[in-house]
Scaffold this motif. Structure first.
Motif, PDB file in Angstrom:
ATOM      1  N   MET A   1      -7.673  19.376   4.768  1.00  0.00           N
ATOM      2  CA  MET A   1      -7.034  20.620   4.397  1.00  0.00           C
ATOM      3  C   MET A   1      -5.615  20.628   4.930  1.00  0.00           C
ATOM      4  O   MET A   1      -5.389  20.556   6.109  1.00  0.00           O
ATOM      5  N   GLU A   2      -4.679  20.769   4.057  1.00  0.00           N
ATOM      6  CA  GLU A   2      -3.298  20.823   4.488  1.00  0.00           C
ATOM      7  C   GLU A   2      -2.861  22.271   4.648  1.00  0.00           C
ATOM      8  O   GLU A   2      -3.268  23.153   3.890  1.00  0.00           O
ATOM      9  N   LEU A   3      -2.069  22.568   5.641  1.00  0.00           N
ATOM     10  CA  LEU A   3      -1.643  23.910   5.960  1.00  0.00           C
ATOM     11  C   LEU A   3      -0.153  24.011   5.660  1.00  0.00           C
ATOM     12  O   LEU A   3       0.695  23.683   6.482  1.00  0.00           O
ATOM     13  N   ASP A   4       0.168  24.481   4.426  1.00  0.00           N
ATOM     14  CA  ASP A   4       1.535  24.412   3.930  1.00  0.00           C
ATOM     15  C   ASP A   4       2.531  25.168   4.795  1.00  0.00           C
ATOM     16  O   ASP A   4       3.633  24.711   5.023  1.00  0.00           O
ATOM     17  N   TRP A   5       2.145  26.379   5.244  1.00  0.00           N
ATOM     18  CA  TRP A   5       3.115  27.176   5.988  1.00  0.00           C
ATOM     19  C   TRP A   5       3.461  26.533   7.317  1.00  0.00           C
ATOM     20  O   TRP A   5       4.613  26.512   7.737  1.00  0.00           O
ATOM     21  N   ALA A   6       2.455  25.982   8.007  1.00  0.00           N
ATOM     22  CA  ALA A   6       2.720  25.315   9.281  1.00  0.00           C
ATOM     23  C   ALA A   6       3.531  24.048   9.069  1.00  0.00           C
ATOM     24  O   ALA A   6       4.461  23.742   9.824  1.00  0.00           O
ATOM     25  N   LEU A  59      -8.277   8.608  16.033  1.00  0.00           N
ATOM     26  CA  LEU A  59      -8.311   8.317  14.592  1.00  0.00           C
ATOM     27  C   LEU A  59      -7.117   8.890  13.841  1.00  0.00           C
ATOM     28  O   LEU A  59      -6.714   8.340  12.813  1.00  0.00           O
ATOM     29  N   LEU A  60      -6.564   9.983  14.320  1.00  0.00           N
ATOM     30  CA  LEU A  60      -5.461  10.594  13.574  1.00  0.00           C
ATOM     31  C   LEU A  60      -4.223   9.708  13.537  1.00  0.00           C
ATOM     32  O   LEU A  60      -3.309   9.941  12.735  1.00  0.00           O
ATOM     33  N   TRP A  61      -4.173   8.671  14.388  1.00  0.00           N
ATOM     34  CA  TRP A  61      -3.063   7.720  14.356  1.00  0.00           C
ATOM     35  C   TRP A  61      -3.297   6.605  13.340  1.00  0.00           C
ATOM     36  O   TRP A  61      -2.378   5.836  13.052  1.00  0.00           O
ATOM     37  N   VAL A  62      -4.519   6.500  12.801  1.00  0.00           N
ATOM     38  CA  VAL A  62      -4.837   5.426  11.853  1.00  0.00           C
ATOM     39  C   VAL A  62      -4.335   5.814  10.474  1.00  0.00           C
ATOM     40  O   VAL A  62      -4.773   6.823   9.913  1.00  0.00           O
ATOM     41  N   PRO A  63      -3.431   5.036   9.869  1.00  0.00           N
ATOM     42  CA  PRO A  63      -2.837   5.407   8.582  1.00  0.00           C
ATOM     43  C   PRO A  63      -3.722   5.061   7.389  1.00  0.00           C
ATOM     44  O   PRO A  63      -3.257   4.414   6.431  1.00  0.00           O
ATOM     45  N   ARG A  64      -4.969   5.465   7.438  1.00  0.00           N
ATOM     46  CA  ARG A  64      -5.891   5.255   6.328  1.00  0.00           C
ATOM     47  C   ARG A  64      -6.570   6.572   5.990  1.00  0.00           C
ATOM     48  O   ARG A  64      -6.861   7.384   6.878  1.00  0.00           O
ATOM     49  N   LEU A  65      -6.843   6.783   4.711  1.00  0.00           N
ATOM     50  CA  LEU A  65      -7.364   8.064   4.265  1.00  0.00           C
ATOM     51  C   LEU A  65      -8.710   8.381   4.897  1.00  0.00           C
ATOM     52  O   LEU A  65      -8.964   9.520   5.304  1.00  0.00           O
ATOM     53  N   ARG A 116       1.631  16.636   7.040  1.00  0.00           N
ATOM     54  CA  ARG A 116       1.160  16.922   5.696  1.00  0.00           C
ATOM     55  C   ARG A 116       0.822  15.664   4.903  1.00  0.00           C
ATOM     56  O   ARG A 116       0.048  15.712   3.947  1.00  0.00           O
ATOM     57  N   ASP A 117       1.387  14.521   5.279  1.00  0.00           N
ATOM     58  CA  ASP A 117       1.190  13.316   4.469  1.00  0.00           C
ATOM     59  C   ASP A 117      -0.052  12.524   4.865  1.00  0.00           C
ATOM     60  O   ASP A 117      -0.309  11.461   4.313  1.00  0.00           O
ATOM     61  N   GLY A 118      -0.846  13.041   5.809  1.00  0.00           N
ATOM     62  CA  GLY A 118      -2.012  12.295   6.260  1.00  0.00           C
ATOM     63  C   GLY A 118      -3.017  12.023   5.153  1.00  0.00           C
ATOM     64  O   GLY A 118      -3.594  10.935   5.079  1.00  0.00           O
ATOM     65  N   LEU A 119      -3.206  12.992   4.268  1.00  0.00           N
ATOM     66  CA  LEU A 119      -4.205  12.851   3.216  1.00  0.00           C
ATOM     67  C   LEU A 119      -3.669  12.137   1.979  1.00  0.00           C
ATOM     68  O   LEU A 119      -4.359  12.026   0.967  1.00  0.00           O
ATOM     69  N   THR A 120      -2.435  11.657   2.055  1.00  0.00           N
ATOM     70  CA  THR A 120      -1.891  10.845   0.958  1.00  0.00           C
ATOM     71  C   THR A 120      -1.872   9.368   1.322  1.00  0.00           C
ATOM     72  O   THR A 120      -1.384   8.545   0.544  1.00  0.00           O
ATOM     73  N   ARG A 121      -2.413   9.050   2.500  1.00  0.00           N
ATOM     74  CA  ARG A 121      -2.437   7.651   2.942  1.00  0.00           C
ATOM     75  C   ARG A 121      -3.408   6.835   2.089  1.00  0.00           C
ATOM     76  O   ARG A 121      -4.389   7.381   1.556  1.00  0.00           O
ATOM     77  N   PRO A 122      -3.179   5.541   1.948  1.00  0.00           N
ATOM     78  CA  PRO A 122      -4.094   4.709   1.155  1.00  0.00           C
ATOM     79  C   PRO A 122      -5.448   4.597   1.829  1.00  0.00           C
ATOM     80  O   PRO A 122      -5.564   4.659   3.056  1.00  0.00           O
ATOM     81  N   ALA A 123      -6.481   4.441   1.011  1.00  0.00           N
ATOM     82  CA  ALA A 123      -7.837   4.313   1.526  1.00  0.00           C
ATOM     83  C   ALA A 123      -8.165   2.858   1.833  1.00  0.00           C
ATOM     84  O   ALA A 123      -7.572   1.945   1.255  1.00  0.00           O
ATOM     85  N   VAL A 124      -9.092   2.649   2.764  1.00  0.00           N
ATOM     86  CA  VAL A 124      -9.553   1.299   3.061  1.00  0.00           C
ATOM     87  C   VAL A 124     -10.280   0.732   1.846  1.00  0.00           C
ATOM     88  O   VAL A 124     -10.086  -0.411   1.452  1.00  0.00           O
ATOM     89  N   SER A 125     -11.142   1.583   1.248  1.00  0.00           N
ATOM     90  CA  SER A 125     -11.891   1.167   0.065  1.00  0.00           C
ATOM     91  C   SER A 125     -11.009   1.253  -1.177  1.00  0.00           C
ATOM     92  O   SER A 125     -10.431   2.306  -1.466  1.00  0.00           O
ATOM     93  N   VAL A 131      -6.834  10.050  -8.795  1.00  0.00           N
ATOM     94  CA  VAL A 131      -5.522  10.355  -9.377  1.00  0.00           C
ATOM     95  C   VAL A 131      -5.478  11.844  -9.706  1.00  0.00           C
ATOM     96  O   VAL A 131      -4.777  12.616  -9.072  1.00  0.00           O
ATOM     97  N   ALA A 132      -6.262  12.246 -10.713  1.00  0.00           N
ATOM     98  CA  ALA A 132      -6.396  13.669 -10.999  1.00  0.00           C
ATOM     99  C   ALA A 132      -7.346  14.298  -9.984  1.00  0.00           C
ATOM    100  O   ALA A 132      -8.255  13.656  -9.468  1.00  0.00           O
ATOM    101  N   PHE A 133      -7.101  15.578  -9.664  1.00  0.00           N
ATOM    102  CA  PHE A 133      -7.970  16.338  -8.770  1.00  0.00           C
ATOM    103  C   PHE A 133      -8.052  15.720  -7.385  1.00  0.00           C
ATOM    104  O   PHE A 133      -9.054  15.877  -6.689  1.00  0.00           O
TER     105      PHE A 133
END
Length: 278
Positions: A1-6, A59-65, A116-125, A131-133
């Protein structure tokens, strides 16, 4: 969950990404370190509950989704537990206000500080490439993983006889946690059965929770709320699957974290007002 205002505030202040990660780590670890708990756990459930925030802080330092999803799920699970405890515990042996506020505000602070960019990181799998949704799928995954962690920790506690185990509760937590973990696996593999299982599991968990006399109603309510959110968020995705070309509501759901975090924190504080701050 991204928190836009913060995130917007931090972006305006030009807070470096590394500084935000460090701040989130401190909040996550502080959730446990500031509770005042100094007893060594005598059961596995104790070690799990004390250690998970430190796992999230790493884990929050790991750049994987997948790592970013698990980090957020752990933090939301602890915020869930802190709010639940704040609302139901009125005669503990330790200082409940310090424990619940430490867990709750530490987890909430970490969620706010995460970039905010944490959930745009590439996945291991390589199979998980929505893409959509994308925002909808990620939000469902975070909620599903949170439910799986909550159900799983309850199961572990009951198996260890920490909370006077009842066969019906053990069966409920066993089947519920297994179904939610399986749904998470299917969603991460981008399989249709994972999405379907998630919807079925949520309907089942929310329905059965209210039929169990030994399950606190506050816990049943919390599980029902997260189930309702996953069903509500999943309906547009189901519509898109049934009717290709339907609008993608991802931008709308990206802002859901702001409202939900505020509501949960408000309930955390309200619970202490009801039971007192002693």
């Amino acid at each position: 969950m991204e928190l836009d205002w913060a995130n917007g505030v931090c972006d305006l202040m030009n807070v470096p990404r590394a500084a935000r990660l460090a701040l989130a780590s401190l909040f996550a670890m502080g959730a446990i370190l500031c509770t005042g708990i100094d007893d060594v756990p005598d059961a596995a459930i104790g070690w799990v509950l004390l250690g998970a925030p430190f796992v999230a802080a790493a884990l929050l330092w790991v750049p994987r989704l997948e790592a970013q999803l698990l980090t957020r799920s752990i933090l939301w699970a602890y915020l869930f537990w802190a709010t639940f405890g704040s609302c139901v515990v009125d005669a503990p042996g330790a200082n409940p206000t310090r424990v619940f506020f430490s867990l709750g505000f530490g987890s909430a602070g970490a969620l706010l500080a995460l970039p905010r960019d944490g959930l745009t990181r590439p996945a291991v799998s390589k199979g998980f490439v929505p893409v959509a949704f994308r925002s909808v799928i990620v939000l469902i995954l975070i909620l599903a993983m949170t439910d799986a962690l909550v159900l799983g920790t309850n199961l572990l506690g009951h198996v260890e006889n920490a909370w006077r185990p009842e066969p019906a509760l053990v069966a409920f937590f066993s089947i519920g946690s297994f179904a939610m973990f399986a749904a998470v696996f299917g969603l991460l593999r981008m399989r249709g059965w994972g999405f379907a299982l998630n919807l079925v599991a949520n309907v089942g968990v929310a329905s059965v929770a209210w039929t169990l006399d030994d399950l606190p109603w506050e816990l049943a309510l919390g599980l029902s709320i997260t189930a309702a959110l996953q069903i509500l968020v999943g309906l547009p995705l189901a519509r898109r699957i049934a009717r290709p070309g339907a609008a993608d509501p991802s931008p709308l759901f990206e802002r859901l974290g702001r409202a939900s975090l505020g509501v949960v924190v408000a309930l955390l504080v309200l619970g202490r007002f009801v039971h007192g701050f002693g």
